[in-house]
Design a protein around this motif. Structure first.
Motif, PDB file in Angstrom:
ATOM      1  N   PRO A 192       0.800  -1.230   0.000  1.00 42.41           N
ATOM      2  CA  PRO A 192       0.000   0.000   0.000  1.00 42.41           C
ATOM      3  C   PRO A 192       0.831   1.278   0.000  1.00 42.41           C
ATOM      4  O   PRO A 192       0.398   2.309  -0.510  1.00 42.41           O
ATOM      5  N   ALA A 193       2.034   1.235   0.591  1.00 41.55           N
ATOM      6  CA  ALA A 193       2.866   2.439   0.690  1.00 41.55           C
ATOM      7  C   ALA A 193       3.881   2.549  -0.445  1.00 41.55           C
ATOM      8  O   ALA A 193       4.684   3.472  -0.451  1.00 41.55           O
ATOM      9  N   GLY A 194       3.830   1.631  -1.403  1.00 42.83           N
ATOM     10  CA  GLY A 194       4.826   1.640  -2.467  1.00 42.83           C
ATOM     11  C   GLY A 194       4.816   2.894  -3.327  1.00 42.83           C
ATOM     12  O   GLY A 194       5.843   3.306  -3.857  1.00 42.83           O
ATOM     13  N   GLY A 195       3.640   3.524  -3.449  1.00 38.16           N
ATOM     14  CA  GLY A 195       3.569   4.747  -4.244  1.00 38.16           C
ATOM     15  C   GLY A 195       4.417   5.870  -3.693  1.00 38.16           C
ATOM     16  O   GLY A 195       4.763   6.805  -4.408  1.00 38.16           O
ATOM     17  N   LEU A 196       4.765   5.797  -2.418  1.00 41.11           N
ATOM     18  CA  LEU A 196       5.606   6.813  -1.791  1.00 41.11           C
ATOM     19  C   LEU A 196       6.956   6.940  -2.485  1.00 41.11           C
ATOM     20  O   LEU A 196       7.527   8.029  -2.543  1.00 41.11           O
ATOM     21  N   VAL A 197       7.498   5.835  -3.002  1.00 42.62           N
ATOM     22  CA  VAL A 197       8.838   5.863  -3.588  1.00 42.62           C
ATOM     23  C   VAL A 197       8.837   5.753  -5.106  1.00 42.62           C
ATOM     24  O   VAL A 197       9.895   5.747  -5.723  1.00 42.62           O
TER      25      VAL A 197
END
Length: 283
Positions: A192-197
């Motif tokens: 879910p947090a992959g879009g951060l990078v």
């Protein structure tokens, strides 16, 4: 339908990051030969003239697109850590180049300066990144309280600050920090947090050719900003044990850097040596 949507959510920020970095690099090139670009000029390890303006170009593009791609609850934290780390890193790039700051390098140098009653540019940077990391921990905390919440806050603060510092320690050869940052970002795109990078990955890949070509350096500004965003992604890992392990590894490598040369280790290790040299100009 989930996979295509996930792919698009990663691709768009990555493309935006690459585009933003290219625009920022064009601005850096226009400033390099002007008086405003003079404080950012350096001579690198091979004696070639470079500019540290690659750092602000990466910091701006990576931070903006990290906010674009991050989950809703992480956007404010991404804006804080990327912006503050880039600003205090840029301050260290400029103020740390002054002759009186020459001895104040590394953790030992910052501590010596403090004992002598001086505040080094590096100490200002460490304090700024640490404060931003602590704010990020508050912004991303769950509603829980007690010892578990305290541990999570410490882990987030340590991962953001520690990764920012570690990536900066690798910025000793053209492309080294950018390669490590790009590989780390690519491996962290899932979840879910992959879009951060995803945005920082695109920005880093766009800056990498100029870094390898020894036209720009990331400096503290670029490496600290990118590292802090990668640290925030590590802090989003769901399992506390994985976060604690990551922090232990980062801390161990940081402490080892005070005694061991990363460059010597890389040059002595097959595989790492070839990856480190890949794309670099001959010395």
């Amino acid at each position: 339908m989930t996979a295509p949507r996930t792919g698009a959510s990663r691709l768009l920020p990555a493309l935006a990051g690459a585009g933003a970095a290219q625009v920022a690099l064009a601005g850096a090139r226009s400033l390099t030969g002007r008086p405003a670009g003079a404080p950012w000029r350096r001579t690198n390890y091979a004696g070639r003239p470079v500019t540290l303006l690659g750092g602000p170009a990466l910091a701006l593009s990576a931070t903006a697109t990290a906010v674009l791609g991050a989950p809703t609850g992480t956007r404010a934290a991404a804006a804080v850590v990327g912006t503050v780390s880039g600003l205090v890193g840029g301050y260290d790039d400029l103020a740390g180049a002054r002759p009186e700051q020459a001895r104040d390098k590394g953790l030992a140098g910052h501590l010596r300066a403090l004992r002598a009653g001086r505040v080094s540019a590096g100490a200002v940077k460490v304090a700024g990144i640490g404060a931003a990391a602590a704010v990020a921990a508050l912004l991303t905390r769950d509603r829980g309280r007690g010892a578990g919440a305290l541990v999570d806050g410490v882990l987030t603060t340590g991962l953001v600050a520690g990764t920012a510092n570690l990536l900066n320690l690798l910025d000793l050869r053209p492309g080294r920090a950018a390669k490590v940052g790009a590989i780390a970002a690519a491996t962290a795109l899932g979840g879910p947090a992959g879009g951060l990078v995803s945005g920082p990955l695109g920005a880093t890949l766009a800056v990498l050719p100029s870094d390898l070509g020894e036209r720009v350096m990331l400096g503290d500004c670029g490496a600290n900003a990118l590292g802090s965003l990668l640290g925030l992604r590590l802090a989003a890992m769901p399992h506390r044990g994985a976060r604690a392990t990551a922090l232990a590894v980062i801390t161990g490598l940081t402490l080892a850097s005070e005694k061991v040369s990363f460059t010597r280790v890389i040059e002595a290790t097959p595989g790492l040596r070839e990856l480190d040299r890949l794309g670099r100009l001959p010395t």
